[in-house]
Every structure is written in structure tokens, then in C-alpha cells.
Write a protein that holds these residues in place. Structure first.
Motif, PDB file in Angstrom:
ATOM      1  N   PRO A  87      -7.014   2.582   6.523  1.00 26.26           N
ATOM      2  CA  PRO A  87      -7.009   2.047   7.902  1.00 26.26           C
ATOM      3  C   PRO A  87      -5.640   1.515   8.318  1.00 26.26           C
ATOM      4  CG  PRO A  87      -8.902   1.225   6.653  1.00 26.26           C
ATOM      5  CD  PRO A  87      -8.012   1.916   5.664  1.00 26.26           C
ATOM      6  N   ALA A  88      -4.970   0.827   7.407  1.00 26.19           N
ATOM      7  CA  ALA A  88      -3.649   0.270   7.751  1.00 26.19           C
ATOM      8  C   ALA A  88      -2.645   1.390   8.007  1.00 26.19           C
ATOM      9  CB  ALA A  88      -3.155  -0.642   6.624  1.00 26.19           C
ATOM     10  N   ILE A  89      -2.652   2.399   7.146  1.00 30.15           N
ATOM     11  CA  ILE A  89      -1.693   3.515   7.324  1.00 30.15           C
ATOM     12  C   ILE A  89      -1.965   4.210   8.656  1.00 30.15           C
ATOM     13  CG2 ILE A  89      -0.925   5.760   6.430  1.00 30.15           C
ATOM     14  CD1 ILE A  89      -1.562   4.744   3.612  1.00 30.15           C
ATOM     15  N   ARG A  90      -3.260   4.444   8.920  1.00 32.90           N
ATOM     16  CA  ARG A  90      -3.614   5.154  10.157  1.00 32.90           C
ATOM     17  C   ARG A  90      -3.090   4.401  11.381  1.00 32.90           C
ATOM     18  NH1 ARG A  90      -9.192   6.831   9.119  1.00 32.90           N
ATOM     19  NH2 ARG A  90      -8.358   8.751   8.208  1.00 32.90           N
ATOM     20  N   MET A 104       6.999  -2.422   1.686  1.00 35.61           N
ATOM     21  CA  MET A 104       6.257  -3.586   2.179  1.00 35.61           C
ATOM     22  C   MET A 104       5.853  -4.385   0.945  1.00 35.61           C
ATOM     23  SD  MET A 104       4.059  -2.224   5.391  1.00 35.61           S
ATOM     24  CE  MET A 104       3.953  -3.908   5.986  1.00 35.61           C
ATOM     25  N   PRO A 105       6.270  -5.662   0.865  1.00 35.99           N
ATOM     26  CA  PRO A 105       6.000  -6.408  -0.364  1.00 35.99           C
ATOM     27  C   PRO A 105       4.541  -6.849  -0.471  1.00 35.99           C
ATOM     28  CG  PRO A 105       7.116  -7.810   1.220  1.00 35.99           C
ATOM     29  CD  PRO A 105       7.030  -6.444   1.849  1.00 35.99           C
ATOM     30  N   PHE A 106       4.209  -7.321  -1.654  1.00 34.62           N
ATOM     31  CA  PHE A 106       2.861  -7.798  -1.974  1.00 34.62           C
ATOM     32  C   PHE A 106       2.351  -8.763  -0.894  1.00 34.62           C
ATOM     33  CE2 PHE A 106       0.266 -10.803  -4.720  1.00 34.62           C
ATOM     34  CZ  PHE A 106      -0.807  -9.942  -4.852  1.00 34.62           C
ATOM     35  N   LEU A 107       1.148  -8.520  -0.451  1.00 35.54           N
ATOM     36  CA  LEU A 107       0.423  -9.334   0.549  1.00 35.54           C
ATOM     37  C   LEU A 107       0.982  -9.251   1.965  1.00 35.54           C
ATOM     38  CD1 LEU A 107      -0.951 -12.578  -1.119  1.00 35.54           C
ATOM     39  CD2 LEU A 107      -1.979 -10.330  -0.839  1.00 35.54           C
ATOM     40  N   SER A 108       1.895  -8.302   2.209  1.00 38.04           N
ATOM     41  CA  SER A 108       2.373  -8.158   3.586  1.00 38.04           C
ATOM     42  C   SER A 108       1.532  -7.135   4.350  1.00 38.04           C
ATOM     43  CB  SER A 108       3.851  -7.755   3.612  1.00 38.04           C
ATOM     44  OG  SER A 108       4.015  -6.453   3.104  1.00 38.04           O
ATOM     45  N   TYR A 109       0.625  -6.420   3.656  1.00 35.79           N
ATOM     46  CA  TYR A 109      -0.212  -5.420   4.354  1.00 35.79           C
ATOM     47  C   TYR A 109      -1.654  -5.421   3.868  1.00 35.79           C
ATOM     48  CZ  TYR A 109       0.929  -2.815   0.080  1.00 35.79           C
ATOM     49  OH  TYR A 109       1.106  -2.447  -1.232  1.00 35.79           O
ATOM     50  N   GLN A 110      -1.970  -6.258   2.871  1.00 38.55           N
ATOM     51  CA  GLN A 110      -3.320  -6.230   2.306  1.00 38.55           C
ATOM     52  C   GLN A 110      -4.287  -7.183   3.003  1.00 38.55           C
ATOM     53  OE1 GLN A 110      -0.474  -6.607   0.538  1.00 38.55           O
ATOM     54  NE2 GLN A 110      -0.510  -5.460  -1.378  1.00 38.55           N
ATOM     55  N   VAL A 111      -3.773  -8.193   3.712  1.00 38.62           N
ATOM     56  CA  VAL A 111      -4.665  -9.243   4.240  1.00 38.62           C
ATOM     57  C   VAL A 111      -5.536  -8.699   5.378  1.00 38.62           C
ATOM     58  CG1 VAL A 111      -4.751 -11.521   5.330  1.00 38.62           C
ATOM     59  CG2 VAL A 111      -3.105 -11.077   3.497  1.00 38.62           C
ATOM     60  N   ASN A 112      -4.891  -8.124   6.368  1.00 39.01           N
ATOM     61  CA  ASN A 112      -5.658  -7.396   7.398  1.00 39.01           C
ATOM     62  C   ASN A 112      -4.720  -6.426   8.119  1.00 39.01           C
ATOM     63  OD1 ASN A 112      -4.537  -8.656   9.849  1.00 39.01           O
ATOM     64  ND2 ASN A 112      -5.585 -10.506   9.099  1.00 39.01           N
ATOM     65  N   ASP A 113      -5.314  -5.495   8.860  1.00 42.82           N
ATOM     66  CA  ASP A 113      -4.508  -4.413   9.432  1.00 42.82           C
ATOM     67  C   ASP A 113      -3.581  -4.893  10.549  1.00 42.82           C
ATOM     68  OD1 ASP A 113      -5.831  -2.861   7.638  1.00 42.82           O
ATOM     69  OD2 ASP A 113      -7.207  -1.976   9.106  1.00 42.82           O
ATOM     70  N   ASP A 114      -3.997  -5.949  11.274  1.00 43.53           N
ATOM     71  CA  ASP A 114      -3.122  -6.475  12.331  1.00 43.53           C
ATOM     72  C   ASP A 114      -1.827  -7.016  11.727  1.00 43.53           C
ATOM     73  OD1 ASP A 114      -4.874  -5.852  14.320  1.00 43.53           O
ATOM     74  OD2 ASP A 114      -5.801  -7.839  14.395  1.00 43.53           O
ATOM     75  N   GLU A 115      -2.004  -7.782  10.648  1.00 42.71           N
ATOM     76  CA  GLU A 115      -0.826  -8.336   9.978  1.00 42.71           C
ATOM     77  C   GLU A 115       0.044  -7.211   9.410  1.00 42.71           C
ATOM     78  OE1 GLU A 115      -0.547 -11.410   6.615  1.00 42.71           O
ATOM     79  OE2 GLU A 115      -2.097 -12.188   7.945  1.00 42.71           O
ATOM     80  N   ALA A 116      -0.627  -6.197   8.872  1.00 39.34           N
ATOM     81  CA  ALA A 116       0.101  -5.079   8.268  1.00 39.34           C
ATOM     82  C   ALA A 116       0.985  -4.388   9.295  1.00 39.34           C
ATOM     83  CB  ALA A 116      -0.893  -4.085   7.662  1.00 39.34           C
ATOM     84  N   ILE A 117       0.420  -4.123  10.453  1.00 36.85           N
ATOM     85  CA  ILE A 117       1.174  -3.379  11.466  1.00 36.85           C
ATOM     86  C   ILE A 117       2.309  -4.247  12.026  1.00 36.85           C
ATOM     87  CG2 ILE A 117      -0.238  -3.910  13.510  1.00 36.85           C
ATOM     88  CD1 ILE A 117      -0.099  -0.987  14.185  1.00 36.85           C
ATOM     89  N   ARG A 118       2.039  -5.545  12.170  1.00 33.03           N
ATOM     90  CA  ARG A 118       3.087  -6.453  12.666  1.00 33.03           C
ATOM     91  C   ARG A 118       4.242  -6.520  11.655  1.00 33.03           C
ATOM     92  NH1 ARG A 118      -0.185 -10.553  13.918  1.00 33.03           N
ATOM     93  NH2 ARG A 118      -0.767  -9.631  15.886  1.00 33.03           N
ATOM     94  N   ASN A 119       3.909  -6.610  10.379  1.00 34.95           N
ATOM     95  CA  ASN A 119       4.947  -6.705   9.344  1.00 34.95           C
ATOM     96  C   ASN A 119       5.732  -5.403   9.208  1.00 34.95           C
ATOM     97  OD1 ASN A 119       4.357  -9.368   8.812  1.00 34.95           O
ATOM     98  ND2 ASN A 119       2.878  -8.888   7.198  1.00 34.95           N
TER      99      ASN A 119
END
Ligand code: KIV
Length: 284
Positions: free
Chosen positions: A145-148, A107-122
């Protein structure tokens, strides 16, 4: 027959089969089982179809579509500018080539750090649009939280601790990471969040061994010594394509830079002196 649950719907395997069997697809549970069985895991990066095909045929267990492609494919100084769409583009080529290997996409830079909803969608986009088996993301406790949430959604996650190249500006360069307490706390947190394996990058060998012993999921080391459960290298480094930089932990298995340059020089010379194309290369 007792079957071990697997995240690849089409593949089930009998309990008795050894993990990392050369003749069968590598699955996420196979990697965890490999650690328990004391089997080492081989992983290399791949960014395109022909390379991935050769690595898969060679029996490499895991192919990582790393965001290192920013440096070794795109010629950038780090991977920060690599986009999600670019990772998907390369991930698709590699997944298409892999018959046996487990394919993991960064997952590239800023594709999962902004918020968990965006992370899971990406993360979901990566699996849906590439056909890869898992995603990898960098970071320790802050990523829990994102991994979980990804794992709850059925997305296999590989963690990455130690030197995390997406934080290279904060870390002040690509440096060996020596803080044992930080590393162990991060690795433990990522494991507890549900990661199935963890890349450990650029730490002293004794620390690589300590973190490996502290975890029940496999560690895949890069510059983390022989005590890890597996090893990963950037394919361009391993093949000697990269000439400017050679990190201490890289063992070159070939000198492709010389082979390619010499082949191109011969070709250019033959075109100039008209010895190519010869009679055997023309249509009559
Ligand atoms: O991006 C990458 O290739 C990686 C490896 C160096 C582990 O993360």
C-alpha cells in the motif's frame, strides 16, 4: 521525434538512444529499459560529496545513500538508529555531486512502517530536501500500500527484498535468505505495486536468477549472484575500508585502509622529526 516519458522534467531522450549511455543522465525509465536491453546496472553506496563525485565520474549508474551509513559512517552495529534527518543530510551531499548517476536515498527504519500517510510525507521530504531521484524501502507484501501511494504521487520507489537489514533483529542476524516462495511473492508484490527496480540481498545465486527472470523490472543484487540485472556494494567494503568484516560476496577493488593508515603514519613521523613542513611548504 518520439520521446520516452521521463520522471526528470528537464531530460527527454529519443527512443533510439541506448540506455545507460555514459554521456547522459541516468533516469528511472533508463533502468527499466536497461533490463530489456540486457544491460547491467552498476550501483554503489555513497554518503558524502567527494566520494559521490568520484563515483559519478567513474560512470557508476546509481548512487545509493544507504542507511548502511549507520554502520560504516557512524560506527553502529546496525542501521536502526539512523534518522530521516540524517538520511536527508547525506542525501543532499550525494545528490549535489551527481551529474550523471541516478541518486536513490534509503528510507530509514520507522519512516514508512507506521502508516502510509507518514510514509508518503517522508518520501516526499527526501525528494524535496535532497534533490535525489528516488527512494528505497525494505520489505515485500506488507509494503504494497505504501509503495502504491508513493508511485501514484510521482515518487519513484526502489524495493528491497531477501535480507532486509532493518529487520535484522527479527531475522536473527545478517543471514542468507533461502525461502524461495517468500522471496518470489514479495518481489512480485513490490513490482506490481509500482517499484521501478528491486534490490535483492543475500540469497542463493539460483534464487537471485529465478527472481530476476520472474520480474520485468531490474533486480540489483548484493550477495545474490551474477544472475541479477545489476550489482550493488557498500563503497567502504569495495574499497577495503572495512577491515573487521568481509562478507563472502564482497570483492575488494582496493585496500584503502592500508593506504590511509600508512599515509597517516608517514605524516605523523614527519611531524615528529620536523621534516614536515619543509622549505617548499612555508610562506616567505
Ligand atoms: O543500506 C544499504 O547500503 C543498502 C545496500 C546494502 C543495498 O541497502
Amino acid at each position: 521525434m518520439v520521446l520516452v516519458p521521463t520522471l526528470q522534467a528537464t531530460v527527454t531522450r529519443p527512443m533510439s538512444r541506448q540506455p545507460l549511455d555514459p554521456d547522459h543522465k541516468v533516469t528511472v525509465p533508463d533502468l527499466v529499459a536497461a533490463k530489456r536491453a540486457g544491460k547491467r546496472i552498476s550501483m554503489l553506496t555513497a554518503y558524502d560529496y567527494p566520494t559521490a563525485l568520484l563515483l559519478d565520474q567513474a560512470g557508476i549508474d546509481c548512487l545509493l545513500v544507504g542507511d548502511s551509513l549507520g554502520m560504516v559512517v557512524q560506527g553502529l552495529t546496525d542501521g536502526l538508529a539512523v534518522t530521516l534527518d540524517q538520511m536527508i543530510y547525506h542525501g543532499r551531499m550525494v545528490a549535489r555531486a551527481a551529474n550523471r548517476a541516478l541518486v536513490v536515498v534509503d528510507m530509514p527504519f520507522l519512516s514508512y512502517q507506521v502508516n502510509d500517510d507518514e510514509a508518503i510525507r517522508n518520501a516526499g521530504r527526501i525528494l524535496q530536501e535532497t534533490g535525489a531521484h528516488a527512494v528505497k524501502l525494505e520489505g515485500g507484501r506488507r509494503c504494497v500500500p505504501a509503495i502504491r501511494r508513493m508511485v501514484e504521487a510521482g515518487i519513484p520507489v526502489m524495493g528491497h527484498v531477501g535480507l532486509t537489514p532493518q529487520s535484522v533483529r527479527r531475522l536473527g542476524g545478517f543471514k542468507v535468505q533461502r525461502d524461495a516462495d517468500e522471496l518470489l511473492a514479495d518481489a512480485k508484490a513490490v513490482e506490481e505495486a509500482g517499484a521501478f527496480a528491486i534490490v535483492v540481498e543475500c540469497v542463493p545465486a539460483d534464487l537471485g536468477k529465478r527472481v530476476t527472470q520472474a520480474l520485468s523490472v531490474p533486480t540489483i543484487g548484493i550477495g545474490a549472484g551474477p544472475g541479477c540485472d545489476g550489482q550493488v556494494l557498500v563503497i567502504n567494503d569495495m574499497l577495503g575500508m572495512e577491515q573487521a568484516i568481509k562478507p563472502r560476496f564482497v570483492k575488494r577493488q582496493a585496500d584503502l585502509a592500508t593506504i590511509i593508515r600508512q599515509a597517516a603514519e608517514r605524516y605523523a613521523a614527519e611531524v615528529r622529526d620536523s621534516s614536515y613542513p619543509g622549505p617548499e611548504h612555508v610562506f616567505n
